[in-house]
Design a protein around this motif. Structure first.
Motif, PDB file in Angstrom:
ATOM      1  N   GLN A  58      53.423  -9.481  74.060  1.00  0.00           N
ATOM      2  CA  GLN A  58      52.123 -10.131  74.186  1.00  0.00           C
ATOM      3  C   GLN A  58      51.838 -10.659  75.587  1.00  0.00           C
ATOM      4  OE1 GLN A  58      50.141 -12.645  70.919  1.00  0.00           O
ATOM      5  NE2 GLN A  58      51.139 -14.167  72.175  1.00  0.00           N
ATOM      6  N   HIS A 117      47.538 -10.077  67.874  1.00  0.00           N
ATOM      7  CA  HIS A 117      48.126  -8.807  68.305  1.00  0.00           C
ATOM      8  C   HIS A 117      47.339  -7.563  67.884  1.00  0.00           C
ATOM      9  CE1 HIS A 117      50.049  -9.719  64.471  1.00  0.00           C
ATOM     10  NE2 HIS A 117      50.737 -10.673  65.049  1.00  0.00           N
ATOM     11  N   THR A 145      43.946 -10.095  75.102  1.00  0.00           N
ATOM     12  CA  THR A 145      45.358  -9.705  75.076  1.00  0.00           C
ATOM     13  C   THR A 145      45.609  -8.453  75.928  1.00  0.00           C
ATOM     14  OG1 THR A 145      45.017  -8.453  73.034  1.00  0.00           O
ATOM     15  CG2 THR A 145      45.781 -10.724  72.793  1.00  0.00           C
TER      16      THR A 145
END
Ligand SMILES: [Fe+2]
Ligand SMILES: [Fe+2]
Lengths: 158, 378
Positions: free
Chosen positions: B365, A96, A148
């Motif tokens: 995500q 993340h 991502t």
């Protein structure tokens, strides 16, 4: 300048690796002459910029997946356990990058993505930590962000 | 790729929303989480985890029969051993699990090893695994994982641990071991890959080259159908497979590609439990009449993939600084009722709050397919 640019664009074909090499030259010639945004961008120019970025993503992808040749070429040892980053983070899941900077529990301080990357290299991977400004670190960062892309930016989130 | 994933989800959804087909409620599974303090003191290798105040939690499944006899067995998988001297942490955790299983009291009827004993399928890795397995003296059953297979196409594995699929009847339960890993479409011949290159692509969970490698394949589907032909529809069946027998996340082969055909075969049976490895995480799902339990790895936990089944209570966020965290083995009780106990070496296994959940970040995500393994020379 313009002639030089079109010559270079003319070479933008063939394999990805050749294109990427040319693209680096193209961008360098721009910055030399402080020409940024003075000329309208052609699709070919934008494509060349993208190639520069994607070459870093490709290198980062290889490092992230533990490729020995790329590590050797870039002079880094990211792991000594046999494990690669991607073994806990397939597709960079759970890295993340969009949550940084933030307070990082493991490091017990306010940290960047590069800080935690080094923590992972040193602790779980038992590798050798790399300079936060190194080419390898930038490539790893490029890969994590690219992989991502589309995630929600949420800095500071635990 | 996202469209393919969406399609897979819609197909799965159709099955899940079928109100007629649910696992038999009289034999519903209960997962228990209990701490076994005796195992901490009884295991020399547990010292590190114990000193941190972490207690072992074992993957156990109880199959308790209402009418028949119940029995206990243990599951271990995904030890991912490297050759000697490369990764002692993986060895320590494997030894710890095997010692705990051998120390179970009352002792388990058998241990099933669910695949991925080795990391690169090498002889020295499988040899190390065989040596460590000597710790377990109860009956041992085996199914292979993809990491055991693609260096020599399962030759060394089958020489040591026998072929699959197989089945046996144990105390009124039909027990089946599948090979869901050995039937990949040929991605190596046309590209003239060496055995090491072939294994290398299989080794990366998020690789794109090996494609949809998980599946039973036609002959094994027929074998399964024939095997169950004479089995009463209401009698319990336990199916061991390396991969889950439903579609959780195809890009990491958290599925078998022919899961719909598998469900067609198993659908008529009212009491089916699938126990699988490969996902390295706490998982629970129900598909039609089949309940599915995902077991822990001893090596490392995979992150939750997009689309965690709604029926799963996610495991806790793992501490990556503690290599004994987020991993373990399983103890199960079999019979009419299958109960599973995760033996994870920490106090809390299941997360209640988002901030503690291993699946907590999933909402923000988005993940994308890798590129470097598609380009020359990869
Ligand atoms: Fe595995
Ligand atoms: Fe696996």
């Amino acid at each position: 300048m313009k002639i030089k640019l079109s010559n270079r664009i003319g070479l933008l074909s063939g394999s990805f690796l050749i294109v990427a090499g040319v693209a680096v030259g193209l961008v360098a010639s721009f910055s030399d002459t402080a020409q940024a945004h003075k000329v309208k961008h052609s699709p070919a120019t934008l494509n060349a910029f993208d190639q520069v970025f994607m070459e870093q993503v490709r290198l980062g992808d290889l490092l992230f997946h533990g490729d020995p040749a790329t590590q050797k070429k870039m002079g880094v040892t990211l792991s000594k356990t046999g494990m690669a980053c991607a073994m806990c983070h397939p597709r960079a899941a759970d890295t993340h990058p969009y949550e940084y900077p933030k307070f990082q529990e493991q490091i017990n301080k306010f940290s960047t993505l590069r800080d935690i990357t080094n923590w992972c290299i040193e602790k779980p991977n038992q590798g050798e930590k790399i300079s936060v400004d190194s080419d390898a670190m930038k490539a790893l960062e490029a890969y994590m962000y690219w992989s991502t892309r589309g995630s929600k930016l949420d800095p500071g989130r635990h | 790729m996202p469209n393919e994933i969406d399609k897979g989800r819609r197909d799965l959804d159709k099955v899940l929303r079928n109100p007629v087909k649910r696992p038999d409620s009289s034999v519903s599974l209960t997962r228990r989480t209990f701490l076994q303090r005796s195992l901490v003191t009884g295991t020399a290798l547990g010292a590190g985890a114990a000193s941190l105040g972490l207690l072992p939690l074992v993957n156990t499944i109880d199959v308790a029969q209402a009418a028949g006899e119940s029995f206990r067995f243990a599951w271990v998988s995904d030890t991912h051993l490297y050759g000697p001297g490369v990764n002692e942490r993986f060895v320590d955790k494997t030894v710890k699990a095997f010692k705990e299983i051998q120390g179970m009291s009352p002792s388990a009827d058998f241990m099933i090893f669910g695949g991925d004993l080795a990391q690169k399928g090498r002889q020295d890795e499988l040899q190390l695994g065989s040596d460590l397995l000597k710790e377990v003296k109860i009956k041992k059953l085996f199914i292979p994982g993809e990491h055991d297979w693609y260096l020599d196409m399962g030759a060394e594995w089958e020489k040591r641990f026998g072929g699959s699929p197989w089945s046996m009847d144990h105390k009124g339960v039909r027990i089946i071991g599948l090979n869901t890993i050995g039937h990949a479409p040929d991605y190596w011949t046309a590209k003239k890959m060496s055995p090491e290159e072939r294994m290398g692509h299989m080794e990366a969970l998020d690789g794109t080259v090996a494609g949809a490698w998980a599946g039973l394949g036609r002959p094994q589907l027929k074998w399964l159908s024939d095997n169950l032909a004479g089995w009463p529809k209401d009698k319990p069946i336990i199916v061991f497979s390396h991969n889950p027998l439903y579609n959780y996340y195809a890009p990491w082969n958290f599925w078998v590609r022919d899961w719909q055909e598998v469900q067609e075969i198993l659908g008529p049976y009212s009491n089916v439990t699938n126990v699988h490895g490969h996902t390295h995480q706490v998982l629970y799902n129900e598909i039609g009449t089949m309940r599915s339990i995902g077991m822990l790895a001893t090596s490392w936990p995979w992150p939750y993939a997009p689309g965690v089944p709604n029926l799963t209570t996610p495991m806790v966020r793992v501490d990556p600084g503690d290599h004994f965290d987020g991993v373990g083995w399983g103890s199960l009780t079999g019979g009419d009722r299958v109960e599973n106990e995760y033996m994870m070496w920490r106090k809390d296994i299941f997360a209640t709050a988002q901030a503690d959940s291993g699946a907590g970040d999933e909402g923000n995500q988005v993940l994308n397919e890798r590129i470097a393994d598609k380009q020359w020379p990869y």
